[in-house]
Structure formats: C-alpha cells, structure tokens
Design an enzyme around this catalytic site. Structure first.
Site, PDB file in Angstrom:
ATOM      1  N   GLU D  58       3.245 -57.930  34.938  1.00 17.70           N
ATOM      2  CA  GLU D  58       1.836 -58.250  34.733  1.00 17.70           C
ATOM      3  C   GLU D  58       0.918 -57.042  34.881  1.00 17.70           C
ATOM      4  OE1 GLU D  58       3.986 -60.221  36.119  1.00 17.70           O
ATOM      5  OE2 GLU D  58       3.733 -62.201  35.235  1.00 17.70           O
ATOM      6  N   HIS D 125       1.767 -72.749  40.930  1.00 16.41           N
ATOM      7  CA  HIS D 125       1.601 -73.035  39.505  1.00 16.41           C
ATOM      8  C   HIS D 125       0.378 -73.927  39.287  1.00 16.41           C
ATOM      9  CE1 HIS D 125       5.838 -71.758  39.519  1.00 16.41           C
ATOM     10  NE2 HIS D 125       5.741 -71.564  38.225  1.00 16.41           N
TER      11      HIS D 125
END
Ligand SMILES: Cc1ncc(C[n+]2csc(CCOP(=O)(O)OP(=O)(O)O)c2C)c(N)n1
Ligand SMILES: Cc1ncc(C[n+]2csc(CCOP(=O)(O)OP(=O)(O)O)c2C)c(N)n1
Ligand SMILES: [Mg+2]
Ligand SMILES: [Mg+2]
Lengths: 321, 349, 349, 321
Positions: D58, D125
């Site tokens: 990322e 999540h």
C-alpha cells in the site's frame, strides 16, 4: 539547580528503568548516542542492554513493542519525530490499540512522540498527531505542558496497562524549566486549572498552555480575568473540570496547535455544548493552526500556529460577544 | 505439540519420526474436515463473514505446529487450521470463533481466522499482512530479557505478504537481533487472484534470504515428510540460538481465497503439476506405502475425526452468543481512564 | 547535465569521459563549497532549522547528476547537493530554500534539503526515508503510459533507509513493473549515530538485489571515476529498457548527521581506512595525475566557484522573506473546494 | 433496469477511463479479477493496459500514484479495504496531501476506500477512516450515500486536481439501487436535504443517511417532522446548508458511524455552535459508534453502530429538550 522539560523526560525514563525490570527503551539512536534530542542520554550505559538502537523500521519497532508487552515487558518506544510515526501507524492503531479489547491481554506500551512546531522545522518535523491517535479506541493520549507533568505523566504512562501515546512538545524541551522534579502529581485523566479567572475559560494543552497563559496576562490590564485550563491529556479528556470552569466563566475558547478539522478543540466544544449547553453565555470558539502543512520559514510558522497574540485577539472578540 | 527429532539413522529416531508423522497427519485430517465443516456451515448461512480454508496447505501447516512446543510462539495466518490445532488449539475454540460463541477466546468480538491466545504464545492475527512477524520478534526479545532460552517463534505468511513493508522490516529486525524466528512462507502461487509474476520478480523467494543475512531452506509444501524435516530443522536451528531462518514452501492453494471465491483464475496447468498435488492424499499414500496405516485405519481415523468435529460443533452451536447489553464497551484495560460520554450513550431502548 | 559514454577504447570516448569527469568534479567542488557556506551561515544563525551536508559523498552524488539528462527523474536525498546541481539546480535555488527566500522553489514553505521542482523531474524529498522511491516509479510508469521512452529515474538513499518498508515495497514494485529505476544506496556506514551492524545483518547490501530480481553493482564511493562508470552503466542499462538496478556505494560520511552533530560516534578506524578518503581530494589527485588540471587550475576553479557562491548568497540574502499576510493559506489547488472557517480565522491583529 | 451503488462505482470508472486517457486504475486484484468487490469488473479487458494489479504494497501503491499524478496522469487507486490504507497512510497524508502546498504542482489522485461496517466483518474490515484523513490539510474526503452520488461524485473526484479520499460504503454496495445513473448532479462540496422537516435536523453521511431517514420515518406517526441532511462530503463540509437547516428546525443531531472522538459529528457541532449558536433551541447532540473496535458478531455489531432505532431514540430525547 533547575531541570528542563527534556531532562524531566530523561529522568522519568531513568526512574522507570531503575524501578521496574520490565521496562526497556527501543528506538532509533536512543542507545549510546542518547537520542536525537538527548532524551535518553547516558541511559544505555546506566542500564546496559536495556536501551536498544533500532533499525529505521517504525512498523517493526511498534510491532516488537506489542510482542514484548504481551510477554509482560513495558517497552518505551521513542519515535525520532512524531511525524515518522505515520509509518508505524498501522501497528499502533490496529495492533496495539485493539489487543486488549480483542483478547483481554493488556498492552502496556509508552510511545514517546517528540511533536509540535518549532521554528524552521518544516512540514515533516513539526506535526501534531494527537488527533489521529485520540480518534482510535484503545489508546491513551497524553499532552504534558509542564516540566512536572512531563516527569510524572511519563512515569504514570509507563505504569498504565494500556498503550499510551506520549506527546512531548519539542518547543518546550530546552527552555521550559522547573526548580525540581515533583514528588506528587495530579493523576492522568485530571485537567489542571493553570490560572484562575472569572470572565472566560481558555482550554489548551501542551505548548499552547503557555501561549494561553501569556494571552491571559496580556488581557489583565484590560480588566479581564481569564481562566486557563491545561487539559494534560486529550484522551481521556477531563470534561468535568472543563465544564466546571465554563460554569464559572460562561465563555469558552479552545486552543490547539493541531489542525482544526476534528481536533481536540472540536471535541471539547462538542462535549461542552452537548452536556453543558446552559453554562455558556456566548458561543464557544476555537483557535487552531491554519489548514496547511506546517511551514518552514519562521515568519510563516509564527502565523500558522496560534500565538499568545492571536489567542488574546480571539479572546477579546469572544469577551465582547 | 510434539517435538520432531530429525537426525536420521537410529531406530529410535525412525520411530520418533513415524510418531511425529502420524500426529501431523491427524492434525492435517482434522484441519481438512474442520475446514470442510466451516465451509458447509457458511454455505448454509450459519457463519457470518468470510470462511478461509487451508486446503492444500495442511502438510506445511501441521509440520509447523508439531515442530513447536509449549513456551514457543506461533503467529499463524489464514490457511493454518492444521498448525493451530497442532499447536494446541481445540476444535471447540476454532468453532467458537467462527460461530461467534461468547465462550470462545475472542468472545464474538473478532471472528474466523482472527483468533488466538496471546498469553499462550498463540497470536491472534490482525488482518494486515506481515504485521504479526514483528510481534513475534517482540515476544522473543522479551524472552531474552527474561532469560528464557530455547524458545522459538514461527510466523506464517503467504507469497503475497512478502511484498509488504512489514515483512521486510520485521525480518530485518529479527536478523539484526539474531532472534530465534522461523519465517515460513507458503508460496501458494497466488495472493487472492494475483499470480506471483505480478507480485515479485525474483527468480525464487529463497533469493531474499541473503539480503537479510538469514539462512533459508526451500521445501515441497505438498510433502509432509519434507515439511517436517525442513521446519523441524529450522526450529531446531533457531532453538539452538543460531538465529532466524526463512523457509519457502512451494504448493498450490486448492480452494478459493475465501469460500466466496471460485478461484476460476487459477492456471489449470498448475493444478495438474506436482505442486497441485493434494498434500493430504500424498500423506495418506505415504502412510499406506510405509505400512503405518491401511485403508481401514484411514477410514476409522476419518470417522473418528468427523465425529469429534460434529460433537464440538453441536456443542458450540448451543453456546450463548455475545449479549450487547452485557458487553462492556471498553477498549482499554485501565477502567479508571476509560470514558463514555453521555452523548455517545443514548439509550437505544 | 551531461551524459556519460562509458564504453572504453576509442579516443572519442576517452575525451568524453575526461569531459564528464571534469564536469562532475566541478559540481563536487561547487557542492562542497556551497555546503561549507551553508554550514557557516548556520553557525552564524542565518539559517533556521538544520543544515545537512554531503561531505564525502560528492563523487557519488555528482556522478548521479551528470549521468542524467533532461526528461529524466531524480529523487535526491539529504547528502546530494552535488547531484542536485549537476541535475540542473542553481546555486540560487539551493540557497533560496536554505535561507527561506520567497522567490525560491519552495517559497519558504519548506526548507533546507526539502526542495525540488517536480515538473522538471527533480523531486522534493519528504523527510520520511524511502518514501520517494515509489514516487519515481510513478513518474516512470506515467512515461510508459505516455509512450515516452528512454527516460531513467534515479532515487538516492542511505544505508539506514534500506530498513524501511517503503524501500522494500518500492524496489519490488519497480522490479515487477520493470521500470527504468536506478536505486543508489550511499552506504556511509551510519544512519545518524547507528552503525550498519545495528541496521542490517546481511554480509553486503548488494546481497539484497537477487531477492528483488534486480541487477546490482557495487562501487567505491570515494572514487569519482568508479562512480561515473557504475552509475553511468546503470543509467545506460535502464535507459535501454533493461530494468531496474541497485548500486551500492561504499563510503564514509565526513561530517555530522547535521551540522548540530559532532559525529563523535564515528569509529576512528573507519576514518583512516580507504573508505574514509575524501572523494574531493581523490578526484583532485586524479586530475593532477591525469594532467587534466594542475594546482594553479584547481586554485582558479576553487576561487571561481567561491565567487559564484558568494554572489548567489549575497543576492538571495537581499530577496524578500515570505509574507504571512500575503500567503494564501490553502493546501488544495481546487480553490472552490477550499474552506476557511470563521473560527479558524480570528484576526490576530 | 436498475443499478446498484457498486455498479455505479464501476460505471463511473469505466466512464472516466473512456473519456480521459490520463486515467488508470491501480490496486490489488483490480485487473482480470475485477477487484475484491468487483468494482472494476471487466475494466481490464475493456481498457487493456490501464487497469493494473499491484503487489500487496500500500505504501508503494500510493507513492506510485503520486508520481504518476505529478506527470499528469489521473490515477484511481483501489484499497482492498479502507482498513488497509493505514499501511499507505504516510504516502497519503505526507506525500500526496502536501505536494500542492509545497510545490504548486497539483496531485490529482482518487483513492477509493471500501469502508464501513457490514455484519460479520470484524475489527479490520469495517473501519471508518474519514476522520483521520479529513484532519489533514490537502485532502478532500467524499462520503456518497446514494447510487447517484456514488457515480457522479466519483466522476468528479477523478476530475478534481487534488487527492480525493473516496469513501464508498460496503454496506451500500449491493442492496442500494437506483433506476438509472444520473445525468446531472450536485457538485462536490454541496450537502443535500435528503428529507425535509421542521422539528429537528439530523446531519448524517454515507450509510448513516439511510439509518437517519428510517429514523425520521419512525418518528412521523409520533407527529415529528425530521429533516435529514446528507453531508455528501466531510471535507469540505457544506456548513451553510447545515446551518440553514438548523435555522429552520432549531435542533441538531449529528450521526456518524465513525468513532466519536474528533469525528465529523464533533466537527459539525463545533462549526454550528461557533458560527450559529443563536440558531439552536436545544443543545446539539451526536450519536456515533461505540468507542471500541468494530465487533465481528452481528449482535454486537448492530449495537456498536448507530441504527435507525438508536437514532430515533436519540432524536426523541432531543425533541423533548
Ligand atoms: C496490508 C494488506 N493489504 C491487503 C490485504 C487484503 N488481503 C487479504 S489476504 C490477501 C492475499 C494474500 O495473499 P498471500 O499473502 O499470498 O496469502 P494466501 O492468501 O495466498 O495464503 C490480500 C491482498 C491485507 N489483508 N493486508
Ligand atoms: C521513516 C523515518 N524514520 C526516521 C527518520 C529520521 N532520520 C532522518 S535521517 C536518519 C538517518 C538516515 O540514515 P541513512 O539512511 O543511512 O542516510 P544518511 O544520513 O547516512 O545519509 C533518520 C533516522 C526519517 N527521516 N524517516
Ligand atoms: Mg498466496
Ligand atoms: Mg547512512
């Protein structure tokens, strides 16, 4: 004898290392060199094997601290500058901050963040990061404004069974002095009335407490008695003390060196108006850094952050409302 | 948890290896059937969120689990049902986490593969890939501080996770501190849908080791014998204080990334290649060939394990779900420092 | 910006090499004296914040700068004064950033080594080590999208920065995308006070290359000839579309981390070892030995350069500082989406 | 025909790729696979070479996007889940967000963050990260609540010359439907009155808009007319629209799925009371997720986040004040 804010931080660490064999220090250049700011000066030789230089790996630094904490140690991590904690961010907010809630195993880590603006330091060595950490459940965020608090709150941080983000202000390191280290202290979680007043309350923390105090002084000859509340910790916030002060003065100005959006100033205002709306005689106000990165040039820097003068001006406006 | 002894030769060691192999096989079988059960529960709507299987990776995972002992540290990843069981997790606790039982180690707060008991050296993964490795380092460093020697930490990761900064920082950290870390990479050819060609450009993941100054071993992840030897050696080496080692296992994920994924992207040629072998079948063939078990024994074991699973699931399904009203909504352990603002506590009743 | 041609042999190439060497030397000298000037200004309180020198690293840095041409990308680090100048930065712009002139590329908003002109391929570093490498990748990928070929990107980092996750992710990314990246590591034995033994455990940083599937070259960073060849080759290789290369240069930082640091921690043995040689002196000896310059010429160049610096500094010191009242306090370019809340705009007057 | 929130996001990207050769998409599994949520389904084959699978990196993903933006491209980055942007955090807040201010070179990047809670997704999540991004100067943070906005705001995000954090709510992906894609749209920066009312204003954004609308419906039979303002973007905030609504109703409840400390709800309350104190007939209130990580179990999850029922209860209380 006198002791600086920075020396207080060193002394607190020496004290913690002396008293508690579970304590160790980990971070870049903290060993023989004594840290970029000398906050760990001589500790490596006083406490052999317990003050470890780390690689330039903030993610792994924080991960290691979590593992050590699981195993019962009490790591103190020094980030070289608060700004660099962004690359250790994930381990702080997702690993350290969630551990207790997920597993019932406490995570006693102290993360020392040398933070805040100093002249000439620029966008990446000046940031205030208390906001982003305080947003996350599972973290405690301390913002000492005095030499005494730097010492006692750091000691308490090490003793706390949760991850503590210890925001130590670089602007206060050298020139803030006290006669001696404190033997008693307010506990973490309690705010302090730094100056009593009648006409309005300024809530501030860290370096801004001193700007607020100076602003209060500036307003005295004009006939205003301004109360200054030193928050001491931005998570938890001692809402009671703030409310009690506002109940006395009827006016609230919140000052933060961080950016405005979602900062501690917004949080305090939200708490006061939702829980103590009737206490206010005028709209609460806030004063923050301007909404740009922190500028390098001293002229820009002085205009970017709230200063005593800017606070006094904001206070005057509010007193007239 | 059984410790493998791997010096070949003596009859004693041969017997011990057989015992270890059999134990590992049992965990493989248990993991496979448990995974299948979770998949079935998920399909029938009994499990919320995702289900992530270790199909095809049980040999490697079980080998890891049986190579460790009490006091060691294990940070499994999503495909480590076998290793978890071998490290001491009960079927019940696994099921409790998937089914959200309030009595499970995660108490319904976290689910599926996010489970563990940190104080027992069994680390509950966070989702961020690579993030558990440095946590293992921290425990190992704490052991050093506490003068506990001879313990080992294993962290599992996938081929995809080698691309994370966290992997790099942590492996380097372990090497600098000479920690007894074994980092097991299950190179199952894909990270979700992404083939290794889009993940890295090295000839072989083993080529990474010299860049960290750590030892390395490569192993056929479909072969339990090979896995037991490779992981066993790496663990023994670390236990002897000889520093970290990387183990690269080659295998294929024989399922979707999660049960929602039909894995249509997997190259059919890989499936028919040697790395596409089912390690459970390979192990069973080995058992039969070695005469350590025959078809009847295998069938018996299978029905024993099935029974064990059914019983555990049935029990867990009767356990209470977490009660939001009884929940203590508090993320820190320091009760005196936790705060709930009135405005955040509007009574929903 | 000069392009080096490095195939030996022909007289033409020999002449070109001489020319390149001389040009690079000039940039080394300019950088050294400019750095000295900044240090002096800092000591006399004329520069706020830190001053970071490239003393001992000018050969490597200048070699990098002269190896690039217009259209290429350069992400220098703190010790790259020489490379910056060779890549086209003016002494004036360097001084403007250190002195906070409103006319400089950073307009007083950022300072010291945090300067550049992104649109000219000259990237202004952020402080976070390793973070610029993937930015270079992005520009190179954009070139590919825009069908611009034959450009090269160089990112400089130190030994310490190899421990960052950002380094790892970006080098891997460049390898996967086969980008024309040259990653120059100045292994100057220390990261601030931290010796390489506390930074990594590999035998040699060059051992990292196979783990990424990139080529590697090692070079004596104190020797301008060697640097010109090594960097020149790496750049030529990347320019020809042959993918990324890592260059590991060995040298010693001949100054503190910044001017506030007396560097008392540096091992005295390193100072007297070959890697402790001053690359500027080494280059001067080479110039004299090759008869490319004699002592008089060298003295003349030195006084020319000194004069150039003094003139630029004198000019920049007369330039206006940024005016906080004229400043537009706006961090986004979309004027219509920027907001200033009244409460944040209490008039300080 | 009908189109879901998720399909709208796919269509907006297809549209952007079609119209602007500078657009490309980069992220994990976005290529042939079409993304973890299928938000880029078929785009790799429709636009060969312009939808690239990234490694699990990322930090490098975001760094690459910044470089490409410098060079005039308009990257769209997909984070597989918003939660994972913590490991790209530094490049977002320190590289992308500061570029324009430091160098005058714009940084047009769209970072798509599939965010927010869904049942059974757990602590890693489900997170809402709009707060931490909105705190940083230099970023625009969008939070579309409708299919139409998902489409039009994503298109506008790609056109904006600044880094945009595009928070797309996973809870809305599949079951939120519209008849067709919009041909006209409110511009970014304008809030929307999602429902008119007279008695109080609920300010919400993203998935919470729907909970607020349901709560408003629940209150109708009780005689209350509740106005719902859909913020649409949390940075910038359309304070004017919020104030105008509060001026009409005199009561303000802010609802956010994010944690409370320093969230958008605190920010809105701070703005309203500092600038429009006189407009309020009662203390403003906020309702947020509880201050713990997001729980996995559906029972806990439903109690953790604000729901229509909880909002209605909070509204009733406030209406009685
Ligand atoms: C930092 C981070 N980015 C993205 C994800 C989303 N994600 C979960 S699993 C996965 C693929 C992992 O692949 P690999 O490491 O090869 O393990 P495997 O699933 O193949 O066992 C991804 C991308 C994540 N969990 N963490
Ligand atoms: C991520 C990060 N962590 C910490 C720092 C603080 N820091 C600035 S320079 C430096 C040392 C860098 O060493 P090296 O990479 O070897 O470069 P050198 O200074 O030797 O040229 C450190 C730790 C930083 N800039 N970024
Ligand atoms: Mg994989
Ligand atoms: Mg170095």
């Amino acid at each position: 004898m006198s002791v600086t804010y920075l020396e207080a931080i060193r002394e607190a660490q020496a004290h913690a290392l002396r008293d508690d064999p579970r304590v160790f220090i980990y971070g870049q250049d903290v060993g023989a060199f004594g840290g970029a700011f000398k906050a760990t000066k001589n500790l490596a030789s006083e406490f052999p094997g317990r003050v470890l230089d780390s690689p330039i790996s903030e993610d792994a630094i924080m991960g290691l601290a979590v593992g050590a904490a699981i195993e019962g140690m009490r790591p103190i991590v020094e980030m070289q500058f608060a700004d660099f904690s962004t690359v250790g961010f994930n381990q702080i907010v997702n690993q350290a901050a969630t551990l207790f809630w997920r597993t019932n195993v406490p995570c006693p880590i102290t993360v020392r963040l040398p933070f805040g603006g100093t002249s000439g330091s620029g966008p990446f060595h000046s940031q205030c990061m208390e906001t982003v950490y305080a947003h996350y459940p599972g973290l405690i965020v301390l913002t000492p404004a005095t030499v005494e608090d730097a010492y006692s709150m750091l000691l308490e941080a090490v003793a706390i069974d949760d991850p503590v983000i210890f925001c130590e202000h670089k602007f206060l390191y050298y020139h803030l002095k006290a006669e001696r280290l404190p033997s008693e202290a307010l506990p973490v979680g309690k705010a302090r009335i730094a100056r009593e007043g009648r006409d309005m309350t300024i809530v501030a923390y860290s370096a801004m407490v001193h700007e607020a105090l100076e602003a209060a002084k500036e307003l005295t000859p004009e006939g205003w008695e301004v109360e200054v509340v030193d928050l001491r910790s931005v998570k938890p916030i001692d809402t009671d003390t703030v409310m009690a002060s506002v109940a006395r003065t009827g006016r609230l100005l919140c000052v933060g060196e961080a950016w405005s959006w979602g900062g501690a100033t917004a949080e305090i205002i939200a708490r006061v108006v939702t829980e103590g709306y009737g206490l206010l005689d005028a709209p609460p106000q806030r004063l923050n850094a301007k909404d740009t990165p922190v500028p390098y040039h001293p002229n820009l820097w002085a205009a970017h952050r709230p200063t005593a003068r800017a606070i006094a001006a904001a206070a005057r406006k509010l007193l007239r409302l | 948890m059984l410790q493998t002894v791997l010096e070949p030769g003596t009859a004693e060691n041969a017997a011990l290896f057989r015992e270890t192999y059999l134990a590992a096989y049992r965990f493989m079988l248990l993991a496979r059937l448990l995974d299948d059960k979770f998949a079935a529960l998920w399909r029938s709507g009994r499990i919320h969120g995702g289900v992530f299987l270790g199909r095809g990776q049980e040999a490697l995972s079980a080998a890891t689990g049986v190579s460790l002992k009490k006091g060691d540290v294990f940070a499994p990843l999503i495909r480590d049902a076998a290793g978890r069981l071998a490290f001491g997790e009960t079927v019940r606790d696994a099921a409790r986490t998937y089914l959200g039982s309030a009595l499970g180690p995660m108490r319904g707060r976290d689910g599926n593969v996010h489970r563990g008991k940190p104080r027992e050296g069994y680390l509950p993964m966070i989702s961020h890939l690579g993030a558990m490795i440095s946590v293992v380092n921290g425990i190992l460093l704490a052991h050093r501080f506490k003068k506990i020697s001879g313990t080992v930490g294993v962290a599992s990761i996938g081929d995809g996770a080698t691309s994370t900064g966290a992997f790099h920082e942590a492996l380097n950290q372990a090497a600098v501190e000479k920690l007894p870390l074994v980092l097991v990479v299950a190179d199952n050819q894909y990270a979700y849908s992404t083939p290794t060609a889009r993940q890295f450009a090295c000839r072989d993941l083993a080529d990474k080791a010299p860049g960290y100054g750590v030892e390395v071993d490569s192993v056929d992840g479909t072969d339990l014998s090979a896995c037991l030897k490779s992981i066993g050696q790496a663990v023994a080496h670390a236990r002897a204080g000889r520093g970290p080692r990387l183990v690269i296992a080659t295998l294929l994920r024989l399922c979707g990334h999660g049960e929602h994924d039909d894995a249509g992207y997997i190259d059919p040629q890989l499936k028919t290649s040697p790395i596409g072998r089912d390690c459970l079948k390979v192990a069973e063939e080995h058992l039969v060939r070695q005469k350590w078990a025959d078809a009847t024994t295998l069938a018996t074991w299978r029905s024993e394990v099935t029974h064990e699973i059914e019983e555990a699931i049935a029990q867990v399904q009767r356990e209470p779900a977490p009660d939001p009203f009884a929940e203590e909504w508090r993320a820190i352990s320091s009760r005196h420092l936790s705060e709930t603002h009135a405005d955040n506590e509007v009574d929903p009743a």
